[in-house]
Design a protein around this motif. Structure first.
Motif, PDB file in Angstrom:
ATOM      1  N   ALA A 180     -15.365  -9.300 -23.336  1.00 41.30           N
ATOM      2  CA  ALA A 180     -15.875 -10.545 -24.503  1.00 41.30           C
ATOM      3  C   ALA A 180     -15.838 -11.747 -24.155  1.00 41.30           C
ATOM      4  O   ALA A 180     -17.022 -12.526 -24.993  1.00 41.30           O
ATOM      5  CB  ALA A 180     -14.731 -10.358 -25.011  1.00 41.30           C
ATOM      6  N   LEU A 181     -15.679 -12.521 -22.997  1.00 43.13           N
ATOM      7  CA  LEU A 181     -15.324 -13.863 -23.003  1.00 43.13           C
ATOM      8  C   LEU A 181     -17.132 -14.138 -21.979  1.00 43.13           C
ATOM      9  O   LEU A 181     -18.211 -15.228 -23.178  1.00 43.13           O
ATOM     10  CB  LEU A 181     -14.479 -14.415 -21.968  1.00 43.13           C
ATOM     11  N   VAL A 182     -18.052 -13.353 -21.762  1.00 43.75           N
ATOM     12  CA  VAL A 182     -19.205 -13.676 -20.968  1.00 43.75           C
ATOM     13  C   VAL A 182     -20.072 -13.003 -21.892  1.00 43.75           C
ATOM     14  O   VAL A 182     -20.989 -14.210 -22.898  1.00 43.75           O
ATOM     15  CB  VAL A 182     -19.843 -12.215 -20.051  1.00 43.75           C
ATOM     16  N   VAL A 183     -19.604 -12.256 -23.222  1.00 45.47           N
ATOM     17  CA  VAL A 183     -20.422 -11.816 -24.319  1.00 45.47           C
ATOM     18  C   VAL A 183     -20.407 -13.238 -24.936  1.00 45.47           C
ATOM     19  O   VAL A 183     -21.941 -13.598 -25.371  1.00 45.47           O
ATOM     20  CB  VAL A 183     -20.082 -10.488 -25.562  1.00 45.47           C
ATOM     21  N   PHE A 184     -19.604 -13.744 -25.462  1.00 46.47           N
ATOM     22  CA  PHE A 184     -19.069 -15.057 -26.922  1.00 46.47           C
ATOM     23  C   PHE A 184     -19.935 -15.950 -25.702  1.00 46.47           C
ATOM     24  O   PHE A 184     -21.011 -16.835 -27.134  1.00 46.47           O
ATOM     25  CB  PHE A 184     -17.608 -15.237 -26.480  1.00 46.47           C
ATOM     26  N   VAL A 231      -6.496 -15.155 -24.384  1.00 46.67           N
ATOM     27  CA  VAL A 231      -7.926 -14.193 -24.254  1.00 46.67           C
ATOM     28  C   VAL A 231      -8.524 -14.647 -25.983  1.00 46.67           C
ATOM     29  O   VAL A 231      -9.787 -15.870 -26.012  1.00 46.67           O
ATOM     30  CB  VAL A 231      -8.087 -12.808 -23.780  1.00 46.67           C
ATOM     31  N   ILE A 232      -7.666 -14.387 -26.380  1.00 46.23           N
ATOM     32  CA  ILE A 232      -7.997 -14.155 -28.112  1.00 46.23           C
ATOM     33  C   ILE A 232      -8.210 -15.232 -28.470  1.00 46.23           C
ATOM     34  O   ILE A 232      -9.450 -16.431 -29.564  1.00 46.23           O
ATOM     35  CB  ILE A 232      -7.197 -13.499 -29.003  1.00 46.23           C
ATOM     36  N   GLY A 239     -14.949 -20.886 -30.405  1.00 42.98           N
ATOM     37  CA  GLY A 239     -16.113 -21.553 -31.245  1.00 42.98           C
ATOM     38  C   GLY A 239     -15.939 -22.990 -31.916  1.00 42.98           C
ATOM     39  O   GLY A 239     -16.006 -23.077 -32.834  1.00 42.98           O
ATOM     40  N   PHE A 240     -14.240 -23.718 -32.281  1.00 41.70           N
ATOM     41  CA  PHE A 240     -14.304 -24.674 -32.924  1.00 41.70           C
ATOM     42  C   PHE A 240     -14.781 -25.510 -31.828  1.00 41.70           C
ATOM     43  O   PHE A 240     -15.249 -25.865 -32.670  1.00 41.70           O
ATOM     44  CB  PHE A 240     -12.582 -24.866 -32.535  1.00 41.70           C
ATOM     45  N   THR A 308       4.383 -13.133 -28.577  1.00 42.66           N
ATOM     46  CA  THR A 308       2.605 -12.916 -28.577  1.00 42.66           C
ATOM     47  C   THR A 308       1.892 -14.184 -29.886  1.00 42.66           C
ATOM     48  O   THR A 308       1.034 -14.444 -29.372  1.00 42.66           O
ATOM     49  CB  THR A 308       2.645 -11.540 -29.479  1.00 42.66           C
ATOM     50  N   LEU A 309       3.144 -14.105 -30.683  1.00 44.65           N
ATOM     51  CA  LEU A 309       2.112 -15.117 -31.933  1.00 44.65           C
ATOM     52  C   LEU A 309       2.780 -16.671 -31.073  1.00 44.65           C
ATOM     53  O   LEU A 309       1.981 -17.865 -31.004  1.00 44.65           O
ATOM     54  CB  LEU A 309       3.230 -15.512 -32.946  1.00 44.65           C
ATOM     55  N   MET A 310       3.357 -17.307 -29.552  1.00 39.32           N
ATOM     56  CA  MET A 310       3.544 -17.834 -29.062  1.00 39.32           C
ATOM     57  C   MET A 310       2.269 -18.002 -28.534  1.00 39.32           C
ATOM     58  O   MET A 310       1.775 -19.208 -27.760  1.00 39.32           O
ATOM     59  CB  MET A 310       5.220 -17.546 -28.472  1.00 39.32           C
ATOM     60  N   ASP A 311       1.781 -17.273 -26.980  1.00 35.01           N
ATOM     61  CA  ASP A 311       0.660 -17.110 -26.545  1.00 35.01           C
ATOM     62  C   ASP A 311      -0.707 -17.434 -27.055  1.00 35.01           C
ATOM     63  O   ASP A 311      -1.399 -18.509 -26.716  1.00 35.01           O
ATOM     64  CB  ASP A 311       0.423 -16.463 -25.584  1.00 35.01           C
ATOM     65  N   LEU A 312      -0.441 -16.971 -28.080  1.00 30.56           N
ATOM     66  CA  LEU A 312      -1.924 -17.380 -28.948  1.00 30.56           C
ATOM     67  C   LEU A 312      -2.039 -18.929 -29.777  1.00 30.56           C
ATOM     68  O   LEU A 312      -3.201 -19.731 -29.924  1.00 30.56           O
ATOM     69  CB  LEU A 312      -1.896 -16.075 -30.751  1.00 30.56           C
TER      70      LEU A 312
END
Length: 424
Positions: A180-184, A231-232, A239-240, A308-312
């Protein structure tokens, strides 16, 4: 047609108001007034060496942290077992939980953390993969020591939950995250290359790499756990950062369109003006992005206790700050440095500086700064040239009693036969 267009560009440049000169002549205003007006009062391009030094130091620290400390990968990447239970006993500490785990299993856990606060606080234990017998013994030991409360409000062994992830699953998650990172990055490179000229594309891609390395380095330095949510969030902040860089580059492209046909400002000064004009937009965009991230962190930590919210939220907060810095103090200075290596920009810069020297000499040879010289160079020199041209003396008025003078013909040089009226 080409000559007329070039003349129109030069005419437009001569008639355009000199914001820098106006800022120098105007009374000094406060920091926020200059920030909102965006008249070029903040010198960014002129201090490129300083920003390069700061950026280089940041990258060095980030790379050092990655090589020395490494990353703390979550259970989804490395595989293992995670055990969670409510923190009913507010006096209990992570050390107490680690002691119970070590006494029961015979080895220390990988990590023990407290997620959330108050009534929603929970202990989370992460360790190597445990078999069924080990999990049963651990759940019983944790219940006997901490008496966690279940959904019914009563102490229950069912309040201790566990989940396991195999190493195979963790390897698949890691592979998909890297893809996903490489495609981006590939898609971003294609877009930037098509949208902008090659120097802007190189600067934008270098900025993305800068953001990626620095964000990863901060995670390694602080010891944040890397999870799929991380990663997300990383893809989101890249993108930002690209969006913020595109905003600044659009303004640079607008300001430098046809710059080689004008001599008011150098390419670096036009880029510096573009950065000043987009300062507030970048800051406002960052603030608008940070506020919901902070709210997400508050909800994740103090209210819901959802890891999960904390990591994001963590990766987004770090990325927004790094992306805002890089778009202003790394991307545009790098673009200017790349463009100043070309013959077109070098020759144009010499023309601008020579014109300012000429303007300074006409002003009396006094030493003036670049802003004043720019303002002086922007004024039309034709009136001064006209004033310096010697003028023919005005004809004397006819005296009383003087003989009339016959005007001579411009063709033959002889008297034209016409008489001027005799003065009375």
């Amino acid at each position: 047609m080409a000559t007329r267009n070039r003349a129109d560009l030069e005419s437009t440049a001569e008639e355009a108001p000199d914001l820098e000169a106006a800022a120098g002549d105007a009374p000094k205003h406060g920091f926020f007034v200059r920030l909102y007006t965006g008249t070029g009062a903040f010198e960014v391009m002129g201090k490129r060496k300083l920003w390069y030094s700061i950026s280089g130091l940041i990258v060095a620290i980030a790379v050092g942290a990655i090589l020395i400390r490494g990353f703390t990968f979550g259970i989804d990447f490395e595989g293992g077992t995670k055990v969670s239970f409510p923190r009913t006993d507010t006096q209990a500490t992570t050390q107490d939980v680690e002691t119970v785990f070590t006494d029961t299993i015979g080895r220390a856990p990988d990590a023990v953390v407290v997620v959330g606060s108050g009534d929603s606080a929970t202990f989370q234990i992460r360790s190597e993969t445990l078999n069924n017998d080990e999990i049963v013994k651990l759940r019983s030991a944790l219940f006997d020591r901490f008496q966690p409360v279940g959904a019914n409000g009563q102490p229950s062994e069912q309040a201790v939950s566990d989940s396991a992830v195999s190493e195979t699953w963790g390897g698949q998650i890691t592979q998909k995250a890297l893809i996903a990172l490489v495609v981006f990055l590939v898609l971003a490179a294609i877009y930037i290359t098509v949208r902008y000229e090659r120097y802007m594309a190189l600067a934008a891609l270098a900025t993305l790499l800068f953001d990626l390395v620095v964000t990863a380095g901060i995670y390694a330095l602080v010891g944040f756990e890397v999870t799929p949510a991380t990663v997300i969030g990383l893809l989101t902040i890249l993108g930002f950062s690209l969006y913020d860089t595109v905003i600044v580059f659009d303004k640079v492209e607008e300001n430098t369109d046809g710059f080689e046909h004008t001599t008011r400002r150098t390419f670096a000064e036009q880029a510096n003006l573009a950065v000043n004009q987009t300062f507030m937009r970048s800051i406002n965009t960052s603030l608008i992005s940070v506020l919901p991230i902070v709210a997400l962190m508050v909800i994740a930590v103090w209210l819901l206790g959802v890891g999960t919210l904390m990591d994001l939220a963590l990766v987004q907060l770090v990325g927004v700050i790094v992306g805002t810095y890089s778009s202003i103090y790394f991307a545009t200075p790098l673009l200017v440095s790349l463009r100043e290596r070309t013959d077109v920009v070098r020759k144009h810069t010499r023309r601008v500086l020579n014109r300012r020297k000429t303007a300074a000499a006409r002003a009396g040879g006094a030493e003036i700064d670049d802003t004043a010289a720019d303002g002086a160079a922007g004024r039309d020199a034709e009136p001064a040239a006209v004033a310096a041209t010697p003028q023919a003396p005005a004809p004397d008025k006819p005296q009383p009693g003087a003989r009339p003078v016959r005007p001579t013909s411009s063709r033959t040089g002889r008297p034209s036969g016409k008489r001027t009226p005799r003065s009375r």
